[in-house]
Enzyme design. Structure first.
Site, short mmCIF file in Angstrom:
data_model
loop_
_atom_site.label_atom_id
_atom_site.label_comp_id
_atom_site.label_asym_id
_atom_site.label_seq_id
_atom_site.Cartn_x
_atom_site.Cartn_y
_atom_site.Cartn_z
N HIS A 67 122.35 103.83 52.76
CA HIS A 67 123.03 102.53 52.85
C HIS A 67 123.64 102.08 51.53
O HIS A 67 123.10 102.35 50.46
CB HIS A 67 122.04 101.44 53.29
CG HIS A 67 121.31 101.76 54.54
ND1 HIS A 67 119.99 101.44 54.73
CD2 HIS A 67 121.70 102.39 55.68
CE1 HIS A 67 119.60 101.83 55.93
NE2 HIS A 67 120.62 102.42 56.53
N TYR A 137 112.56 95.47 47.69
CA TYR A 137 113.91 95.58 47.14
C TYR A 137 114.33 94.24 46.55
O TYR A 137 114.27 93.22 47.23
CB TYR A 137 114.95 95.85 48.23
CG TYR A 137 114.63 96.88 49.28
CD1 TYR A 137 115.33 98.09 49.31
CD2 TYR A 137 113.70 96.64 50.28
CE1 TYR A 137 115.08 99.02 50.29
CE2 TYR A 137 113.44 97.58 51.27
CZ TYR A 137 114.14 98.77 51.26
OH TYR A 137 113.90 99.70 52.23
#
Length: 191
Positions: A67, A137
């Site tokens: 991604h 993240y």
């Protein structure tokens, strides 16, 4: 006692940094700094983190990725594995980069506590080694679904050598386009 610092290791893909923690231990346990704007700036990371995400992946062998977000919402990420273990893979998708379409892989787990700084223009994904792996993240851009992009985890041009049999992949990740086969990338060794 001096304050703990982070140790920044330059990688084969420009601007990607493996971050090792300077752990301090005593009778209570362990303490380490995981993010510091000043230390990041000194290492060349100009990041303003605006969002934090987490994922829990239920089954070992699962692949998430590859991604990234396109400009003008290209995102930098600071990722770490807080429970379990992954092979974390980055792919350079910056067309003007000398490492365009090359990948590099890193083991991140809850024992080594390494972090990976992934700059804008780098696709990211990982394969889990154990069930119920949890990732954290920090993001430099908010999620913009209309700018979401990706590459196929099994793209023959990328030739990512996933170490375990792939057990689960989201339909969305199976549907990403293949890279242009005009460039045959070289890959970096696993760290």
């Amino acid at each position: 006692m001096a304050a703990p610092v982070m140790i920044f290791e330059r990688c084969g893909i420009p601007d990607v940094l493996l971050i090792r923690l300077d752990e301090r231990r005593d009778e209570r346990g362990m303490f380490a700094r995981t993010m510091c704007r000043d230390e990041f700036a000194a290492a060349g990371i100009d990041a303003d983190f605006v969002q934090q995400n987490m994922s829990i992946t239920c089954m070992a062998g699962t692949v998430r990725g590859m991604h990234y977000q396109r400009t003008p919402h290209a995102e930098g990420k600071l990722v770490r594995c807080v429970r379990g273990a992954v092979l974390d893979v980055v792919v350079d998708v910056r067309p003007d980069s000398p490492t365009y379409l090359r990948h590099e892989a890193f083991r991140l787990d809850d024992l080594n506590r390494h972090q990976l700084y992934i700059p804008p223009g780098i696709a990211h994904g990982f394969q889990t080694f154990v069930d119920n792996t949890q990732m954290s993240y920090l993001m430099t851009e908010s999620y913009a679904p209309e700018f979401a992009a990706g590459l196929r985890y099994d793209d023959p041009v990328l030739a990512i050598g996933w170490p375990e049999p792939v057990t689960t992949v989201a339909d969305r990740d199976r549907a990403w386009p293949l890279a242009e086969p005009t460039v045959v990338p070289a890959s970096a060794a696993h760290r």
